[in-house]
Design an enzyme around this catalytic site. Structure first.
Site, PDB file in Angstrom:
ATOM      1  N   ASP A 187       1.426   4.755   2.339  1.00 34.48           N
ATOM      2  CA  ASP A 187       1.054   5.342   3.629  1.00 34.48           C
ATOM      3  C   ASP A 187       1.451   6.814   3.679  1.00 34.48           C
ATOM      4  O   ASP A 187       2.589   7.164   3.342  1.00 34.48           O
ATOM      5  CB  ASP A 187       1.788   4.605   4.764  1.00 34.48           C
ATOM      6  CG  ASP A 187       1.553   3.103   4.732  1.00 34.48           C
ATOM      7  OD1 ASP A 187       0.448   2.681   5.095  1.00 34.48           O
ATOM      8  OD2 ASP A 187       2.477   2.358   4.328  1.00 34.48           O
ATOM      9  N   ASP A 225       0.858  -1.185   0.000  1.00 36.93           N
ATOM     10  CA  ASP A 225       0.000   0.000   0.000  1.00 36.93           C
ATOM     11  C   ASP A 225       0.893   1.233   0.000  1.00 36.93           C
ATOM     12  O   ASP A 225       2.119   1.114  -0.068  1.00 36.93           O
ATOM     13  CB  ASP A 225      -0.935  -0.001   1.226  1.00 36.93           C
ATOM     14  CG  ASP A 225      -0.174   0.198   2.546  1.00 36.93           C
ATOM     15  OD1 ASP A 225       1.075   0.289   2.524  1.00 36.93           O
ATOM     16  OD2 ASP A 225      -0.837   0.258   3.590  1.00 36.93           O
ATOM     17  N   ASP A 278      -3.263   4.477   2.769  1.00 36.02           N
ATOM     18  CA  ASP A 278      -3.596   4.824   4.150  1.00 36.02           C
ATOM     19  C   ASP A 278      -3.256   6.283   4.405  1.00 36.02           C
ATOM     20  O   ASP A 278      -2.131   6.713   4.123  1.00 36.02           O
ATOM     21  CB  ASP A 278      -2.794   3.968   5.149  1.00 36.02           C
ATOM     22  CG  ASP A 278      -3.279   2.530   5.221  1.00 36.02           C
ATOM     23  OD1 ASP A 278      -4.447   2.272   4.862  1.00 36.02           O
ATOM     24  OD2 ASP A 278      -2.489   1.663   5.639  1.00 36.02           O
TER      25      ASP A 278
HETATM   26  N1  CTP Z   1       0.441   0.825  11.361  1.00 34.79           N
HETATM   27  C1  CTP Z   1      -0.205   1.194  12.505  1.00 34.79           C
HETATM   28  N2  CTP Z   1      -1.516   0.876  12.691  1.00 34.79           N
HETATM   29  C2  CTP Z   1      -2.193   0.196  11.742  1.00 34.79           C
HETATM   30  C3  CTP Z   1      -1.558  -0.185  10.559  1.00 34.79           C
HETATM   31  C4  CTP Z   1      -0.217   0.148  10.393  1.00 34.79           C
HETATM   32  O1  CTP Z   1       0.408   1.819  13.357  1.00 34.79           O
HETATM   33  N3  CTP Z   1      -3.470  -0.103  11.947  1.00 34.79           N
HETATM   34  C5  CTP Z   1       1.851   1.174  11.170  1.00 34.79           C
HETATM   35  C6  CTP Z   1       2.738  -0.053  11.200  1.00 34.79           C
HETATM   36  O2  CTP Z   1       3.179  -0.316  12.496  1.00 34.79           O
HETATM   37  C7  CTP Z   1       3.854   0.338  10.300  1.00 34.79           C
HETATM   38  C8  CTP Z   1       3.252   1.398   9.365  1.00 34.79           C
HETATM   39  O3  CTP Z   1       2.010   1.751   9.922  1.00 34.79           O
HETATM   40  O4  CTP Z   1       4.865   0.952  11.045  1.00 34.79           O
HETATM   41  C9  CTP Z   1       3.098   0.905   7.969  1.00 34.79           C
HETATM   42  O5  CTP Z   1       2.298  -0.273   7.950  1.00 34.79           O
HETATM   43  P1  CTP Z   1       2.071  -1.112   6.642  1.00 34.79           P
HETATM   44  O6  CTP Z   1       1.595  -0.259   5.541  1.00 34.79           O
HETATM   45  O7  CTP Z   1       1.209  -2.251   7.011  1.00 34.79           O
HETATM   46  O8  CTP Z   1       3.514  -1.730   6.373  1.00 34.79           O
HETATM   47  P2  CTP Z   1       4.736  -1.232   5.492  1.00 34.79           P
HETATM   48  O9  CTP Z   1       5.928  -1.302   6.364  1.00 34.79           O
HETATM   49  O10 CTP Z   1       4.455   0.072   4.846  1.00 34.79           O
HETATM   50  O11 CTP Z   1       4.882  -2.387   4.445  1.00 34.79           O
HETATM   51  P3  CTP Z   1       4.213  -2.480   2.983  1.00 34.79           P
HETATM   52  O12 CTP Z   1       5.276  -2.041   2.055  1.00 34.79           O
HETATM   53  O13 CTP Z   1       3.864  -3.900   2.801  1.00 34.79           O
HETATM   54  O14 CTP Z   1       3.011  -1.596   2.959  1.00 34.79           O
HETATM   55 MN    MN Z   2       2.662   0.358   3.780  1.00 33.35          MN
HETATM   56 MN    MN Z   3      -0.442   0.790   5.552  1.00 36.44          MN
END
Ligand code: CTP
Ligand code: MN
Ligand code: MN
Ligand code: MN
Length: 414
Positions: free
Chosen positions: A206, A204, A338
């Site tokens: 963020d 995703d 997000d």
């Molecule tokens: N996070 C959070 N609360 C959530 C979802 C995510 O605090 N409900 C935080 C996670 O702890 C992380 C950050 O948001 O530090 C990013 O989460 P995520 O997008 O799931 O992971 P990524 O590290 O960005 O990996 P990816 O590349 O797969 O998106």
């Molecule tokens: Mn992410």
């Molecule tokens: Mn995320």
């Protein structure tokens, strides 16, 4: 001299937040195996096991070279009996029977397929599997009522299971920045998550949004979401309001790892434009809002930027010239995005908390609690000995409060 004298013995500190973990991994076979077992445990609601495998994988990721024999692992932290057996099997026979059989098990495959639907967690997947549902087709035939998130997840299944490239993240960053700045000129957008850590792809994109004046972020999320929605960028969104101030347990004792910022889980409509001609030079995107940087003639809802070899166009409308599109080729794809809004007073904590990796975050909190008698969340740092909050306006200050060497985002890939 003995063979033993030539063995390189690795040595790493035990908390992931004490280590520098870049994307360069010299032990991918081992870390893939351990990560698969971690994932399987997580999907099976075995959190303790999952964390143990994740910690073991993180230790292997942090090693400066490839492991060739178990004697090199002597003294390494976080390697339990189970993880060591998996590593030994792979080093000695080239594979771990447990990993291979897990990978091929119907249960694991079904959990992967079903939790691959946005909005479906391990518990729901488990329930369906017990009813004999293992595939998307079986789910559709089952007549189960899906919630709005799951419906969107199913509808965009293939897109959402295809990794998001950095160029796509940058294209979306530009759209988000424009929307934010148009509703609140001083507001700032920061790319967080894996892309801030330098990952080339993600599941995703963020973003963390804030305003330099405390309170200036009030009402920002709903305005941004309304704007994006009216421009046709959102295929799905669910906004959750801030529950930090109204909660009674206070910032030091969050009910869960979840923070309580105002947030929006969304699915973006990202237009690709391979054939379109004269884009302007790549617009730098990243940590600060690149407001109004579109080329003349770009409508407000469009931004065209270079992204590596591809040219990407994000568009609010379905349309655009269709002549160059091959028949049957959809000119857009769905991408999970997000959005989180933080007041400036909590920004450093929010930034640290949303940059990840998830294990790095977990280890930071464990370090704070177990080694420093402090409570760290994405909102604040509380010193339980001094009974007071420790202020910070940068990530560097938070690491310093925690008695940790500063680890930059690119080295938080634990
Ligand atoms: N996070 C959070 N609360 C959530 C979802 C995510 O605090 N409900 C935080 C996670 O702890 C992380 C950050 O948001 O530090 C990013 O989460 P995520 O997008 O799931 O992971 P990524 O590290 O960005 O990996 P990816 O590349 O797969 O998106
Ligand atoms: Mn992410
Ligand atoms: Mn995320
Ligand atoms: Mn190296």
């Amino acid at each position: 001299r003995t063979d033993d004298a030539e063995v390189v013995v690795f040595c790493v500190p035990s908390y992931a937040c004490q280590r520098r973990t870049t994307l360069e991994n010299h032990n991918t076979i081992l870390t893939d195996a351990l990560s698969l077992l971690a994932e399987n445990a997580e999907l099976s609601d075995q959190e303790g096991r999952s964390v143990a495998f994740r910690r073991a994988a993180a230790v292997m990721k942090a090693l400066p070279g490839a492991v060739t024999g178990v004697t090199q692992l002597r003294g390494l932290p976080c390697l339990g009996e189970h993880s060591l057996r998996v590593i030994k099997d792979i080093l000695e026979t080239g594979a771990s029977a447990e990993v291979e059989s897990t990978k091929q098990s119907e249960r694991y495959k079904a959990l992967k397929v079903l939790t691959g639907i946005f909005g479906v967690g391990p518990k729901t997947a488990e329930r369906w599997i017990r009813e004999g549902i293992h595939t998307l087709q079986q789910l559709q035939d089952s007549g189960h009522t899906l919630n709005r998130a799951q419906q969107a997840g199913l509808q965009h299944y293939d897109d959402l299971n295809q990794p998001v490239a950095k160029a796509e993240a940058d294209a979306i960053a530009e759209v988000v920045e424009r929307a934010v700045v148009s509703v609140s000129p001083g507001a700032q957008v920061t790319l967080t998550g894996g892309f801030r850590r330098g990952k080339p792809t993600g599941h995703d994109v963020d973003f963390l949004i804030t305003h330099p004046e405390e309170g200036g972020e009030d009402g920002l999320m709903s305005k941004v979401v309304s704007r994006l929605e009216s421009q046709g960028f959102l295929l799905y969104q669910k906004t959750t309001r801030n529950s930090y101030l109204e909660s009674k347990d206070g910032p030091a004792r969050p009910a869960s790892n979840m923070d309580r910022f105002e947030r929006c889980f969304s699915i973006f409509k990202l237009h690709e434009d391979e054939g379109r001609g004269t884009g302007h030079p790549g617009t730098p995107t990243g940590n600060t809002a690149a407001a109004n940087s579109g080329s003349p003639g770009d409508s407000d809802s469009r931004s065209q930027i270079h992204g590596g070899e591809q040219r990407l166009l994000v568009s609010g409308e379905d349309g655009g010239p269709e002549e160059t599109k091959p028949a049957g080729h959809r000119p857009w794809r769905a991408v999970r995005v997000d959005l989180v809004v933080s007041p400036i007073s909590q920004f450093a904590f929010a930034l640290l908390g949303w940059t990840g990796s998830k294990l790095f975050e977990r280890e930071l909190r464990r370090w704070a609690g177990h080694e420093k008698t402090m409570s760290l969340s994405s909102h604040a740092l509380y010193d339980n000995k001094q009974s007071r909050y420790l202020r910070a306006t940068s990530e560097q200050e938070i690491f310093a409060h925690l008695g940790l060497e500063f680890i930059p985002p690119s080295e938080r890939n634990a």
